[in-house]
Design a protein around this motif. Sequence first.
Motif, short mmCIF file in Angstrom:
data_model
loop_
_atom_site.label_atom_id
_atom_site.label_comp_id
_atom_site.label_asym_id
_atom_site.label_seq_id
_atom_site.Cartn_x
_atom_site.Cartn_y
_atom_site.Cartn_z
N ILE A 251 19.19 113.49 33.48
CA ILE A 251 20.32 112.84 34.11
C ILE A 251 20.37 111.43 33.56
CG2 ILE A 251 21.30 111.98 36.26
CD1 ILE A 251 19.90 114.31 37.67
N VAL A 252 21.51 111.05 33.05
CA VAL A 252 21.68 109.71 32.49
C VAL A 252 22.65 108.95 33.38
CG1 VAL A 252 22.50 108.38 30.51
CG2 VAL A 252 21.31 110.56 30.15
N PHE A 253 22.29 107.75 33.74
CA PHE A 253 23.19 106.90 34.49
C PHE A 253 23.19 105.53 33.86
CE2 PHE A 253 19.09 106.42 36.45
CZ PHE A 253 18.98 105.06 36.69
N ASP A 254 24.18 104.76 34.20
CA ASP A 254 24.31 103.45 33.57
C ASP A 254 24.62 102.38 34.59
OD1 ASP A 254 24.66 101.51 31.46
OD2 ASP A 254 26.78 101.63 31.91
N ASP A 255 23.92 101.32 34.48
CA ASP A 255 24.32 100.06 35.10
C ASP A 255 24.91 99.27 33.95
OD1 ASP A 255 21.42 99.73 37.23
OD2 ASP A 255 23.36 100.60 37.66
N ASP A 256 26.07 98.69 34.16
CA ASP A 256 26.67 97.93 33.07
C ASP A 256 25.63 97.02 32.45
OD1 ASP A 256 29.09 99.08 33.44
OD2 ASP A 256 29.96 97.42 34.54
N GLY A 257 25.60 97.02 31.16
CA GLY A 257 24.65 96.19 30.44
C GLY A 257 23.38 96.92 30.06
N THR A 258 23.23 98.18 30.47
CA THR A 258 22.05 98.96 30.11
C THR A 258 22.36 99.85 28.92
OG1 THR A 258 21.34 98.97 32.42
CG2 THR A 258 20.31 100.57 30.96
N LEU A 259 23.34 100.72 29.06
CA LEU A 259 23.77 101.60 27.98
C LEU A 259 25.08 101.14 27.37
CD1 LEU A 259 23.08 105.09 29.59
CD2 LEU A 259 21.64 103.87 27.97
N ILE A 260 25.91 100.58 28.21
CA ILE A 260 27.25 100.17 27.79
C ILE A 260 27.35 98.65 27.79
CG2 ILE A 260 29.72 100.38 28.29
CD1 ILE A 260 28.43 103.06 27.63
N ASP A 261 27.80 98.11 26.69
CA ASP A 261 27.97 96.66 26.58
C ASP A 261 29.35 96.28 27.10
OD1 ASP A 261 28.07 94.01 25.92
OD2 ASP A 261 27.81 94.30 23.77
N THR A 262 29.37 95.74 28.30
CA THR A 262 30.62 95.35 28.95
C THR A 262 30.74 93.84 29.12
OG1 THR A 262 29.61 95.60 31.12
CG2 THR A 262 30.79 97.52 30.24
N TYR B 68 31.51 91.15 27.29
CA TYR B 68 32.72 90.46 26.84
C TYR B 68 33.90 90.80 27.76
CZ TYR B 68 36.38 88.62 23.82
OH TYR B 68 37.45 87.90 23.34
N ALA B 69 34.07 92.10 28.03
CA ALA B 69 35.20 92.54 28.85
C ALA B 69 35.11 91.99 30.27
CB ALA B 69 35.27 94.06 28.88
N VAL B 70 33.93 92.04 30.85
CA VAL B 70 33.76 91.55 32.22
C VAL B 70 34.06 90.06 32.30
CG1 VAL B 70 32.05 91.08 34.03
CG2 VAL B 70 32.13 93.34 32.95
N LEU B 71 33.47 89.29 31.41
CA LEU B 71 33.63 87.83 31.48
C LEU B 71 35.05 87.38 31.17
CD1 LEU B 71 30.25 86.68 29.93
CD2 LEU B 71 30.90 86.75 32.35
N PHE C 119 26.99 84.04 35.48
CA PHE C 119 26.29 84.44 36.70
C PHE C 119 26.84 85.75 37.26
CE2 PHE C 119 30.02 82.46 38.46
CZ PHE C 119 30.26 83.17 39.62
N ALA C 120 28.10 86.04 37.00
CA ALA C 120 28.77 87.22 37.55
C ALA C 120 28.21 88.53 36.98
CB ALA C 120 30.27 87.14 37.31
N LEU C 121 27.50 88.46 35.88
CA LEU C 121 26.97 89.67 35.26
C LEU C 121 25.82 90.27 36.05
CD1 LEU C 121 26.98 88.51 31.54
CD2 LEU C 121 28.59 90.10 32.63
N GLU C 122 25.22 89.49 36.91
CA GLU C 122 24.01 89.96 37.61
C GLU C 122 24.21 90.19 39.10
OE1 GLU C 122 20.52 87.84 36.52
OE2 GLU C 122 21.13 87.72 34.42
N ILE C 123 25.44 90.11 39.58
CA ILE C 123 25.72 90.32 41.00
C ILE C 123 26.96 91.20 41.13
CG2 ILE C 123 24.61 88.17 41.76
CD1 ILE C 123 27.32 86.85 41.87
#
Length: 95
Positions: A13-24, A26-29, A51-55
């Motif tokens: 089973i593969v799951f992702d937290d943004d920033g683990t498998l998927i580079d988001t 640039y898009a998030v910020l 700071f928003a990347l970790e909460i």
Amino acid sequence: MIERRIDMQYKQIVFDDDGTLIDTEYAVLHSLQDTVEYVAGTKPKIEKLIFALEITGEDALRQLGMADIPFVLSLWDKNMEKYANRVQVFDNNVL
């Protein structure tokens, strides 16, 4: 209607937290920057939004002083669509 049950055995089973498998990042910020600019009328520097990347999104918007969190979250989500082409799988992941 006859109901069938299919038992599946998962090997992985593969799951992702943004920033683990998927580079988001640039898009998030950048979508957050667009959102804050639209709502608050000022365009914060990307460095001030990291700071928003970790909460959670809600917590990030609270820290930024946004009032109507559900509305601003939906706007942020809509702004993410503009940067969908910048979301990609990290090169070093083995799938």
